[in-house]
Design a protein around this motif. Structure first.
Motif, PDB file in Angstrom:
ATOM      1  N   GLU A 123       0.790  -1.238   0.000  1.00 46.65           N
ATOM      2  CA  GLU A 123       0.000   0.000   0.000  1.00 46.65           C
ATOM      3  C   GLU A 123       0.820   1.285   0.000  1.00 46.65           C
ATOM      4  O   GLU A 123       0.290   2.348  -0.307  1.00 46.65           O
ATOM      5  N   VAL A 124       2.090   1.213   0.397  1.00 45.00           N
ATOM      6  CA  VAL A 124       2.879   2.457   0.402  1.00 45.00           C
ATOM      7  C   VAL A 124       3.780   2.480  -0.836  1.00 45.00           C
ATOM      8  O   VAL A 124       4.684   1.659  -0.981  1.00 45.00           O
ATOM      9  N   SER A 125       3.480   3.431  -1.731  1.00 49.97           N
ATOM     10  CA  SER A 125       4.184   3.443  -3.018  1.00 49.97           C
ATOM     11  C   SER A 125       5.649   3.847  -2.878  1.00 49.97           C
ATOM     12  O   SER A 125       6.482   3.492  -3.690  1.00 49.97           O
ATOM     13  N   SER A 126       5.948   4.615  -1.827  1.00 55.18           N
ATOM     14  CA  SER A 126       7.333   5.066  -1.693  1.00 55.18           C
ATOM     15  C   SER A 126       8.221   4.006  -1.028  1.00 55.18           C
ATOM     16  O   SER A 126       9.383   4.262  -0.761  1.00 55.18           O
ATOM     17  N   ILE A 127       7.678   2.848  -0.766  1.00 54.30           N
ATOM     18  CA  ILE A 127       8.500   1.759  -0.232  1.00 54.30           C
ATOM     19  C   ILE A 127       8.901   0.830  -1.367  1.00 54.30           C
ATOM     20  O   ILE A 127       8.062   0.348  -2.122  1.00 54.30           O
ATOM     21  N   LYS A 128      10.204   0.608  -1.489  1.00 54.35           N
ATOM     22  CA  LYS A 128      10.700  -0.270  -2.546  1.00 54.35           C
ATOM     23  C   LYS A 128      10.790  -1.694  -2.005  1.00 54.35           C
ATOM     24  O   LYS A 128      10.308  -2.634  -2.621  1.00 54.35           O
ATOM     25  N   TYR A 129      11.439  -1.834  -0.860  1.00 52.28           N
ATOM     26  CA  TYR A 129      11.548  -3.145  -0.218  1.00 52.28           C
ATOM     27  C   TYR A 129      11.165  -3.007   1.239  1.00 52.28           C
ATOM     28  O   TYR A 129      11.421  -1.979   1.865  1.00 52.28           O
ATOM     29  N   VAL A 130      10.594  -4.085   1.778  1.00 53.15           N
ATOM     30  CA  VAL A 130      10.428  -4.136   3.228  1.00 53.15           C
ATOM     31  C   VAL A 130      10.663  -5.573   3.680  1.00 53.15           C
ATOM     32  O   VAL A 130      10.265  -6.522   3.010  1.00 53.15           O
ATOM     33  N   ALA A 131      11.363  -5.716   4.774  1.00 49.23           N
ATOM     34  CA  ALA A 131      11.656  -7.058   5.283  1.00 49.23           C
ATOM     35  C   ALA A 131      11.606  -7.040   6.799  1.00 49.23           C
ATOM     36  O   ALA A 131      11.941  -6.027   7.422  1.00 49.23           O
ATOM     37  N   PRO A 132      11.170  -8.149   7.414  1.00 52.38           N
ATOM     38  CA  PRO A 132      11.208  -8.229   8.867  1.00 52.38           C
ATOM     39  C   PRO A 132      12.616  -8.603   9.303  1.00 52.38           C
ATOM     40  O   PRO A 132      13.363  -9.189   8.534  1.00 52.38           O
ATOM     41  N   ALA A 133      12.974  -8.232  10.511  1.00 51.24           N
ATOM     42  CA  ALA A 133      14.267  -8.663  11.041  1.00 51.24           C
ATOM     43  C   ALA A 133      14.080  -8.964  12.518  1.00 51.24           C
ATOM     44  O   ALA A 133      13.793  -8.067  13.312  1.00 51.24           O
ATOM     45  N   LEU A 134      14.206 -10.245  12.862  1.00 51.27           N
ATOM     46  CA  LEU A 134      14.121 -10.659  14.250  1.00 51.27           C
ATOM     47  C   LEU A 134      15.509 -11.110  14.637  1.00 51.27           C
ATOM     48  O   LEU A 134      16.181 -11.784  13.855  1.00 51.27           O
ATOM     49  N   GLN A 135      15.962 -10.720  15.797  1.00 53.11           N
ATOM     50  CA  GLN A 135      17.321 -11.141  16.098  1.00 53.11           C
ATOM     51  C   GLN A 135      17.539 -11.408  17.573  1.00 53.11           C
ATOM     52  O   GLN A 135      16.883 -10.852  18.434  1.00 53.11           O
ATOM     53  N   GLU A 163      10.913  11.957   4.770  1.00 56.42           N
ATOM     54  CA  GLU A 163       9.770  12.602   5.436  1.00 56.42           C
ATOM     55  C   GLU A 163       8.436  12.047   4.966  1.00 56.42           C
ATOM     56  O   GLU A 163       7.590  11.645   5.761  1.00 56.42           O
ATOM     57  N   LYS A 164       8.270  12.027   3.643  1.00 56.83           N
ATOM     58  CA  LYS A 164       6.991  11.572   3.076  1.00 56.83           C
ATOM     59  C   LYS A 164       6.764  10.103   3.383  1.00 56.83           C
ATOM     60  O   LYS A 164       5.655   9.682   3.720  1.00 56.83           O
ATOM     61  N   THR A 165       7.845   9.303   3.224  1.00 55.89           N
ATOM     62  CA  THR A 165       7.705   7.880   3.464  1.00 55.89           C
ATOM     63  C   THR A 165       7.337   7.631   4.927  1.00 55.89           C
ATOM     64  O   THR A 165       6.452   6.827   5.230  1.00 55.89           O
ATOM     65  N   MET A 166       8.002   8.345   5.843  1.00 54.92           N
ATOM     66  CA  MET A 166       7.709   8.162   7.257  1.00 54.92           C
ATOM     67  C   MET A 166       6.268   8.548   7.563  1.00 54.92           C
ATOM     68  O   MET A 166       5.573   7.881   8.337  1.00 54.92           O
ATOM     69  N   ALA A 167       5.798   9.632   6.908  1.00 55.30           N
ATOM     70  CA  ALA A 167       4.417  10.063   7.122  1.00 55.30           C
ATOM     71  C   ALA A 167       3.443   8.994   6.623  1.00 55.30           C
ATOM     72  O   ALA A 167       2.454   8.655   7.298  1.00 55.30           O
ATOM     73  N   ALA A 168       3.761   8.430   5.444  1.00 52.51           N
ATOM     74  CA  ALA A 168       2.883   7.415   4.865  1.00 52.51           C
ATOM     75  C   ALA A 168       2.854   6.171   5.749  1.00 52.51           C
ATOM     76  O   ALA A 168       1.774   5.605   6.016  1.00 52.51           O
ATOM     77  N   VAL A 169       4.018   5.756   6.216  1.00 46.30           N
ATOM     78  CA  VAL A 169       4.094   4.570   7.076  1.00 46.30           C
ATOM     79  C   VAL A 169       3.326   4.827   8.369  1.00 46.30           C
ATOM     80  O   VAL A 169       2.536   3.995   8.825  1.00 46.30           O
ATOM     81  N   THR A 170       3.540   6.010   8.917  1.00 49.87           N
ATOM     82  CA  THR A 170       2.868   6.353  10.172  1.00 49.87           C
ATOM     83  C   THR A 170       1.354   6.301  10.017  1.00 49.87           C
ATOM     84  O   THR A 170       0.648   5.683  10.821  1.00 49.87           O
ATOM     85  N   SER A 171       0.848   6.930   8.958  1.00 45.88           N
ATOM     86  CA  SER A 171      -0.613   6.980   8.829  1.00 45.88           C
ATOM     87  C   SER A 171      -1.177   5.590   8.564  1.00 45.88           C
ATOM     88  O   SER A 171      -2.217   5.226   9.100  1.00 45.88           O
ATOM     89  N   LEU A 172      -0.456   4.784   7.765  1.00 46.64           N
ATOM     90  CA  LEU A 172      -0.933   3.426   7.494  1.00 46.64           C
ATOM     91  C   LEU A 172      -0.988   2.607   8.785  1.00 46.64           C
ATOM     92  O   LEU A 172      -2.000   1.960   9.090  1.00 46.64           O
ATOM     93  N   LEU A 173       0.119   2.656   9.551  1.00 42.46           N
ATOM     94  CA  LEU A 173       0.174   1.830  10.761  1.00 42.46           C
ATOM     95  C   LEU A 173      -0.807   2.320  11.826  1.00 42.46           C
ATOM     96  O   LEU A 173      -1.465   1.531  12.496  1.00 42.46           O
ATOM     97  N   ARG A 174      -0.943   3.635  11.960  1.00 45.21           N
ATOM     98  CA  ARG A 174      -1.908   4.172  12.946  1.00 45.21           C
ATOM     99  C   ARG A 174      -3.308   3.718  12.592  1.00 45.21           C
ATOM    100  O   ARG A 174      -4.098   3.330  13.454  1.00 45.21           O
ATOM    101  N   ASP A 175      -3.588   3.753  11.291  1.00 47.50           N
ATOM    102  CA  ASP A 175      -4.875   3.328  10.795  1.00 47.50           C
ATOM    103  C   ASP A 175      -5.101   1.856  11.125  1.00 47.50           C
ATOM    104  O   ASP A 175      -6.119   1.469  11.700  1.00 47.50           O
ATOM    105  N   ARG A 176      -4.113   1.030  10.767  1.00 44.14           N
ATOM    106  CA  ARG A 176      -4.231  -0.420  10.964  1.00 44.14           C
ATOM    107  C   ARG A 176      -4.297  -0.766  12.447  1.00 44.14           C
ATOM    108  O   ARG A 176      -4.946  -1.723  12.843  1.00 44.14           O
ATOM    109  N   HIS A 177      -3.601   0.019  13.274  1.00 43.44           N
ATOM    110  CA  HIS A 177      -3.598  -0.260  14.717  1.00 43.44           C
ATOM    111  C   HIS A 177      -4.767   0.411  15.427  1.00 43.44           C
ATOM    112  O   HIS A 177      -4.869   0.370  16.640  1.00 43.44           O
ATOM    113  N   LYS A 178      -5.598   1.091  14.622  1.00 40.36           N
ATOM    114  CA  LYS A 178      -6.804   1.752  15.140  1.00 40.36           C
ATOM    115  C   LYS A 178      -6.489   2.699  16.294  1.00 40.36           C
ATOM    116  O   LYS A 178      -7.134   2.671  17.346  1.00 40.36           O
TER     117      LYS A 178
END
Ligand SMILES: Nc1ncnc2c1ncn2[C@@H]1O[C@H](COP(=O)(O)OP(=O)(O)OP(=O)(O)O)[C@@H](O)[C@H]1O
Ligand SMILES: [Mg+2]
Lengths: 408, 240
Positions: free
Chosen positions: A94-106, A238-253
């Motif tokens: 859903e976020v167009s400004s993201i090229k790759y995303v991966a989880p990292a557990l360590q 800035e824009k990417t962080m804003a997009a991620v923030t709004s998406l996650l806030r939305d999803r986390h209600k």
């Protein structure tokens, strides 16, 4: 007059007033010392920032659980778990400004091969992670989209781990026991060397599902780690962080007054902050350098003027036996040049010591800027010439008869 | 104008030297004509303030006339730049001063070889010639002594060695014995007379008749003018 003779005369004249020469050089010593320390600090800091990027990849953002403002290698230490697998999927689609995303557990855990034991950091992730970190295999392969999303018991290991567990032997196809579970080594990573937070190569990577099954209590809704994001080309942080923030806030209600239950960090900003603070140190040192070189130059001029007066009779004698005004001028100019250049050399030593101290204090790699050192000694000599010019001209303009009659 | 094939070594024509000090104008030389030929020994005499030193400084190219002409070997020396004058001094003239004027904290040898540094002579050659010059004035073995470790007579001999080292044809000595006792004065004059015998031209300023007696010609000044110029038979040197 021969250059060596001139130099010899200058050194002798300076040696006759050892203490005075030394005190005169002080300004130059401090000035040049500051220049060397400044450049060494700048380069050291820059290098350490470069290492951060080399390790993390460029254009990277990190999202972790909780709101605790921490910045450490053990991401996912956030107090409250909130990031889910669905969040991960949503971010990537859903976020167009993201090229790759991966989880990292360590986590740090115990390792064993046939012959050796080692303790290292295990990362559970997907194949995309290697693209984000821009990290390729030196031997074998890294995880790809398939193996990375599977629950295969395969592992890609860093150079340090390879050496510790297998020595010189090829690790490919061998078994590593992680937490007692056997994993097959499919690849060895290219070396990234030392980073500001330790050895990049002291790590091993397994598929995230396998990680959850074998190192955690099994598959869970929440991700006990962080997301690594590579921003699309041309996207701003800035824009990417804003997009991620709004998406996650939305999803986390989250309500309008709720705090974020996740945290986004921009390593570039961290690097920039570090750069800024070293820039401030550099600016300060540059000011110190400029001021002391100037004061040092005035000191040189002052002492040379005194010297010309003290040696008026000598000048008269030299002129009487055939020294041209140019010879006298050269003599005094070379003297102030030698004085300043010697100060420059001593300053070089002082600066190197200071740079060494700073490097160990801030944990930067140590740099001795050879080119700058050469330039600095040149600058010191230049200060000598510039500030020695007026006294030298005065000496050369003396009238031989007046100079010969001068009573000191 | 002279039609002689070889012009005189030093020639002053209607030379004046005026010092201006505020409103005060001092005419140190007022129209001096003087010819000095190669190989002459000339004593300049006269009362204090008569212009002897001023005249010698002009002859030695340390100073320039305010008016008039100065010719060295027929070539005009007035109007030369400071640098050109230095060149003439270095090549043509050796100075000996009343107060010796040696560099302090510098060895006799280095004092003597100093003029050669300004003529681009190599270190080795300088050393060799300085040793020879010191030997010439009887100071072998004193090469490493500093002026403060030498007697007045010895210092003046070092100064003479320094004046000799460039093989300059002219020696200018302004009261060379002024700071020396009578015995040492005569030793120094003996050395200078020896130089004349070798064909050098010596011009010396002195107040003392027995010193002037060593010269073959005595020029007397008063108020910046030559009032007497006569030749004489110089006294023979006693065991130089
Ligand atoms: N630099 C100078 N500025 C002003 N006046 C000067 C200067 N040098 C010399 N004079 C004046 O010129 C005149 C001649 O001086 P000079 O030194 O030639 O005399 P002198 O014959 O050598 O005397 P002495 O026997 O005392 O050495 C004197 O009146 C002296 O005051
Ligand atoms: Mg005089």
């Amino acid at each position: 007059m021969n250059i060596l003779t001139t130099l010899w005369l200058a050194l002798r004249a300076l040696w006759r007033n050892k203490v005075r020469s030394m005190l005169t050089m002080l300004g130059i010593i401090i000035g040049i010392g500051a220049v060397i320390a400044m450049v060494a600090a700048g380069q050291g800091a820059q290098e350490s920032v470069k290492q951060v990027f080399a390790g993390l990849g460029t254009n990277v953002l990190m999202v972790s659980n909780g709101s605790a403002p921490n910045f450490g290698p053990s991401g996912g230490a956030g107090s409250k778990l909130s990031l889910t697998w669905d969040d991960l999927a949503a971010l990537s689609t859903e976020v167009s400004s993201i090229k790759y995303v991966a989880p990292a557990l360590q986590t740090r855990t115990q390792l064993a091969s046939e012959d050796n034991n080692w303790n290292s950091q295990v990362i559970g992730t997907t194949g995309t992670w290697f693209k984000i970190r821009n990290w390729k295999a030196a031997q074998g392969v890294v995880l790809d989209e398939d193996t990375g999303s599977s629950a295969a018991k395969v592992v890609v290991i860093g150079k340090t781990v390879a050496t510790q567990l297998f020595g010189q032997a090829s690790p490919i196809g061998q078994n590593v026991r992680i937490n007692g579970q056997p994993f097959e080594v499919v690849g060895v990573l290219e070396s990234k060397g030392q980073g500001p937070m330790g050895d990049y190569d002291d790590t091993l990577i397994i598929p995230v599902k396998t990680y959850q099954q074998k190192l955690e209590k099994g598959l869970a809704k929440y991700i006990k780690g962080q997301f690594l994001i590579t921003m699309a080309d041309g996207a701003t942080a800035e824009k990417t962080m804003a997009a991620v923030t709004s998406l996650l806030r939305d999803r986390h209600k989250l309500g309008i007054s709720d705090e974020d239950d996740f945290r986004i960090r921009n390593p570039a900003e961290f690097a920039k902050a570090q750069q800024d603070s070293t820039d401030r140190i550099s600016t300060l040192l540059a000011l110190v350098a400029a001021a002391s070189l100037f004061v040092g130059g005035i000191g040189v001029m002052n002492i040379m003027l005194v010297s010309v007066i003290e040696r008026t009779r000598e000048i008269g004698i030299r002129m009487a036996v055939g020294a041209k005004p140019g010879n006298i001028m050269t003599q005094f100019l070379v003297e102030s040049l030698v004085l300043s250049a010697l100060g420059g050399l001593l300053g070089l030593g002082l600066g190197a010591l200071f740079a060494k101290w700073m490097a160990s204090y801030f944990g930067w790699p140590l740099f001795f800027p050879v080119k700058t050192a050469a330039i600095a000694v040149g600058v010191a000599g230049g200060v000598g010439v510039v500030f020695g010019l007026y006294p030298a001209i005065r000496a050369s303009q003396l009238d031989p008869i007046t100079a010969l009659r001068y009573e000191s | 104008m002279s039609v002689d094939a070889t012009p005189p070594l030093l020639e002053l024509r209607a030379v004046e030297r005026t010092y201006v000090m505020g409103d005060n104008i001092v005419r140190a030389l007022r129209g001096v004509d003087l010819i000095i030929n190669k190989g002459e020994s000339v004593a300049l005499m006269g009362t204090s303030g008569s212009g002897k030193s001023t005249l010698m400084n002009i002859l030695g190219c340390l100073d320039q006339p305010t008016k008039g002409t100065y010719l060295i070997n027929g070539r005009p020396a007035n109007g030369l730049s400071r640098s050109e004058l230095a060149d003439v001094r270095g090549k043509m003239i050796g100075f000996v001063f009343q107060s010796f004027n040696l560099l302090s904290r510098t060895s006799a040898l280095e004092n003597v070889e100093m003029p050669l540094m300004y003529q681009g002579v190599s270190t080795r050659e300088r050393r060799k010639r300085a040793m020879a010059a010191l030997q010439r004035v009887g100071l072998t073995g004193r090469e490493d002594h500093h002026p403060s470790q030498l007697s007045g007579g010895q210092q003046q001999r070092v100064a003479i060695a320094r004046a000799l080292i460039t093989n300059a044809p002219v020696i200018m000595a302004d009261e060379p014995t002024g700071n020396l006792d009578s015995k040492t004065s005569h030793d120094v004059m003996g050395i200078l007379q020896g130089l004349v015998a070798e064909g050098k031209t010596v011009v010396l300023v002195t107040h003392e008749a027995d010193i002037a007696a060593y010269a073959a010609r005595v020029v007397t000044l008063r108020d910046g003018q030559i009032i007497d110029d006569h030749t004489q038979v110089p006294v023979p040197t006693e065991a130089a």
